[in-house]
Design an enzyme around this catalytic site. Structure first.
Site, PDB file in Angstrom:
ATOM      1  N   ASP A 297       0.666  -1.173   0.208  1.00  0.00           N
ATOM      2  CA  ASP A 297      -0.113  -0.058  -0.282  1.00  0.00           C
ATOM      3  C   ASP A 297       0.820   1.161  -0.197  1.00  0.00           C
ATOM      4  O   ASP A 297       1.354   1.838   0.962  1.00  0.00           O
ATOM      5  CB  ASP A 297      -1.166   0.016   1.307  1.00  0.00           C
ATOM      6  N   GLU A 331      -2.339  10.200  -0.594  1.00  0.00           N
ATOM      7  CA  GLU A 331      -3.673   9.586  -0.713  1.00  0.00           C
ATOM      8  C   GLU A 331      -4.146   9.374   0.862  1.00  0.00           C
ATOM      9  O   GLU A 331      -5.193   9.371   0.978  1.00  0.00           O
ATOM     10  CB  GLU A 331      -3.531   8.200  -1.581  1.00  0.00           C
ATOM     11  N   GLU A 332      -3.018   8.788   1.442  1.00  0.00           N
ATOM     12  CA  GLU A 332      -3.362   8.347   2.658  1.00  0.00           C
ATOM     13  C   GLU A 332      -3.861   9.248   3.809  1.00  0.00           C
ATOM     14  O   GLU A 332      -5.118   8.875   4.522  1.00  0.00           O
ATOM     15  CB  GLU A 332      -1.853   7.861   3.491  1.00  0.00           C
ATOM     16  N   ASP A 359      -4.720   0.240  -6.145  1.00  0.00           N
ATOM     17  CA  ASP A 359      -4.464   0.553  -4.739  1.00  0.00           C
ATOM     18  C   ASP A 359      -5.181  -0.527  -3.800  1.00  0.00           C
ATOM     19  O   ASP A 359      -5.451  -0.081  -2.905  1.00  0.00           O
ATOM     20  CB  ASP A 359      -4.967   1.685  -4.408  1.00  0.00           C
ATOM     21  N   HIS A 429      -1.439  -0.759   6.354  1.00  0.00           N
ATOM     22  CA  HIS A 429      -1.156   0.340   7.483  1.00  0.00           C
ATOM     23  C   HIS A 429      -0.396  -0.184   8.525  1.00  0.00           C
ATOM     24  O   HIS A 429      -0.477   0.440   9.698  1.00  0.00           O
ATOM     25  CB  HIS A 429      -2.334   0.925   7.915  1.00  0.00           C
TER      26      HIS A 429
END
Length: 463
Positions: A297, A331-332, A359, A429
């Site tokens: 990711d 993006e995060e 993604d 994450h």
């Protein structure tokens, strides 16, 4: 005369059927070439090795993020593309600081250290940390029923797990993500001093999973620290609370939000031979969280997007439309890169036909989610036989991706690559999102799958 008309009709139909057959044969041949080249001459895995192991976690605003911008720009230029450039975008900067520390105190001096991590965007704890009793809830909706009387001065523990019976793991994720994103904002309204959120993970382990959270319009003096606790830690804490409801939980976090900083989307393109002013986009996000190197990711999506252009160059394919690889920043924890690209495209009056995003990890590709009109969706469905030899079976209407979604309203078709998602949230994450979890062959198949769909839209157009 009728006989002449009938003969002419037969000739037209014969050539029409022959033309369709030849087109399908050509499509099949080029798609085969894309897969063969990806599996034998692909560069993505080696690019990902560098991104992951030489640069590491690429949180927006970090030195590592800027190193990733320079590295990917350099590699795109090496492909001999028609144009490579950096698109400026201001991004938020949040830092974790020293590693978080937490323990459960069950009585006297008995302490059990447990694994937590700050959620992205959280305020820090006071310098000496926070220690308070814990109130366990299953979701935000429970807060109102408990009220300030039971929540004021407490740490709210959101312990709703992802649904293990939901086969579509991204559905399970979305159903549980509100407590991570808005839990602190809502708990603070009832006087809570902090929140703990069960990690969004289907596996039982000791790795807390971070992710973005928001205080919305909550005043700064009401904002409370928010942390994720591992799935094992969450189960252990929940079990102890049943035995000792008045236990106390201590945690200390050193995170900080800084002023926005300058960063960039990285863009490379092959100019179209027939429609140079009409665009097809393939993309992934260059930033990642900081607990690991962000290989799944979304390092995987970044190198797959770069690989698409490499594959077209390798096989000598000259697209009709201009094809861009866009490596989005932020993006995060902000989506600034995706929004900036869409804003600039609209400002310049650029006509976008198709965009696809990767993604969801570098696992074996299974198909596509398609956001399009009925006519364009049926067009994609008509290509199913071309993908069947590569075990691509899913062609579903649905959400495409966070970074390309801002293009909606200024584009014909949006799509998302759908890999097998059963293991994705083991890594998402968390400190486990490392290069060694990515399979080279699966990564290459994903790139070839995206390149194939782009080829088909480039060749046959949209409706």
């Amino acid at each position: 005369m009728k006989t002449l008309h009938l003969s002419l009709l037969i000739v037209i139909l014969t050539f029409s059927v022959k033309g369709v057959s030849q087109s399908k044969t050509q499509d099949s041949t080029i798609i085969r070439s894309l897969y063969n080249t990806a599996l034998t001459e692909g560069k993505g895995y080696y690019w990902l090795d560098h991104l992951s192991n030489e640069i590491g976690g690429r949180l927006s605003g970090s030195v590592e993020a800027e190193m990733a911008v320079k590295f990917t720009e350099e590699k795109l230029k090496e492909l001999g593309l028609d144009k490579v450039w950096l698109q400026p975008v201001m991004v938020p900067k949040w830092t974790r600081g020293f590693k978080e520390y937490a323990y459960i105190q069950t009585g006297g001096d008995q302490k059990k250290v447990t694994d937590i991590c700050a959620l992205g965007g959280s305020v820090p704890t006071p310098s000496l940390g926070i220690k308070a009793e814990v109130v366990e809830v299953q979701g935000i909706e429970e807060l109102a029923s408990l009220g300030k009387e039971k929540l004021s001065g407490k740490i709210v523990f959101f312990n709703r797990p992802m649904d293990p019976t939901e086969i579509q793991t991204f559905v399970a994720y979305s159903e549980a993500a509100d407590q991570r994103y808005a839990g602190a904002k809502e708990a603070a309204k009832y006087g809570a001093v902090g929140v703990l959120v069960r990690s969004l993970n289907l596996r039982m382990d000791d790795y807390p999973h971070t992710g973005s959270m928001s205080y919305g319009d909550l005043p700064a003096n009401m904002q409370i620290p928010a942390a994720a606790i591992s799935t094992n830690g969450a189960n252990y804490l929940s079990s102890l609370l049943k035995l000792q409801p008045d236990l106390q939980f201590y945690y200390k976090m050193n995170c900080k939000t800084w002023d926005d900083v300058q960063s960039y989307n990285v863009i490379g393109e092959i100019t179209g031979s027939t429609y140079p002013d009409e665009y097809i986009v393939v993309g992934g996000h260059l930033d990642s969280w900081d607990l690991a190197d962000g290989a799944q990711d979304d390092g995987a999506g970044v190198v797959q997007s770069m690989e698409v252009l490499n594959l077209f160059k390798k096989i000598g394919y000259k697209p009709k439309h201009t094809i861009r690889a866009v490596l989005f920043m932020n993006e995060e924890n902000g989506l600034r890169g995706g929004k900036k690209y869409a804003e600039e495209a609209k400002r310049k009056g650029e006509k976008h036909r198709f965009a696809i995003e990767s993604d969801a990890g570098g696992f074996s590709p299974r198909g596509f989610s398609i956001d399009a009109s009925d006519a364009n969706f049926k067009k994609v469905q008509s290509w199913e036989p071309l993908f069947k030899p590569y075990l691509i079976h899913l062609f579903e209407r649905g959400y495409s991706g966070a970074d390309i979604n801002p293009l909606k309203g200024n584009i014909d078709v949006l799509a998302g690559l759908m890999p097998d998602s059963q293991r994705y949230f083991d890594y998402h994450h968390a400190a486990t999102d490392t290069f060694d979890a990515v399979n080279k062959r699966e990564l290459e198949l994903g790139a070839a799958t995206m390149a194939s769909l782009i080829y088909l839209f480039d060749t046959h157009g949209t409706k």
